[in-house]
Write a protein that holds these residues in place. Structure first.
Motif: not given
Length: 116
Positions: A37-65
């Motif tokens: 995602y494109l996001a804005r870091q509000t504390s310093v007013d800059r554009l950033v990219v947020l990489k997220t992990l699919r929620p259903e993968l969080v509990g699968k094996g070592n994916v989240a780790r």
């Protein structure tokens, strides 16, 4: 630009403020493990990219780790040819994210199409 194949959970992140400092503006890509995602870091007013992990993968094996280890390892790199990691973590509702510098430019796909 949105595509019909993008899963609906991705749209739930747009408009959220992650960790009180990353305002998610739009979905810019997705894959088998998560979305970007494109996001804005509000504390310093800059554009950033947020990489997220699919929620259903969080509990699968070592994916989240592995996701968080990637963030930690990448955040230690100091090379002009690597992306800068600003932050990473997990929200109260279990969304894992990595916040990194936003680089303007062309995608690899655009470059390949251009050279055909």
């Amino acid at each position: 630009m949105r595509h019909a194949s993008i899963v609906s959970w991705s749209d739930d992140v747009v408009g959220r403020v992650i960790q009180g400092r990353f305002e998610v503006k739009e979905l810019i890509g997705h894959g088998g493990f998560g979305s970007v995602y494109l996001a804005r870091q509000t504390s310093v007013d800059r554009l950033v990219v947020l990489k997220t992990l699919r929620p259903e993968l969080v509990g699968k094996g070592n994916v989240a780790r592995r996701f968080l280890l990637e963030a930690k390892a990448t955040s230690r790199l100091t090379n002009p040819h690597t992306v800068t990691i600003f932050d990473y973590g997990e929200t109260d509702d279990g969304l894992l994210f990595i916040a990194m510098e936003y680089l303007r430019g062309r995608t690899l796909l655009a470059k390949i199409e251009e050279e055909k």
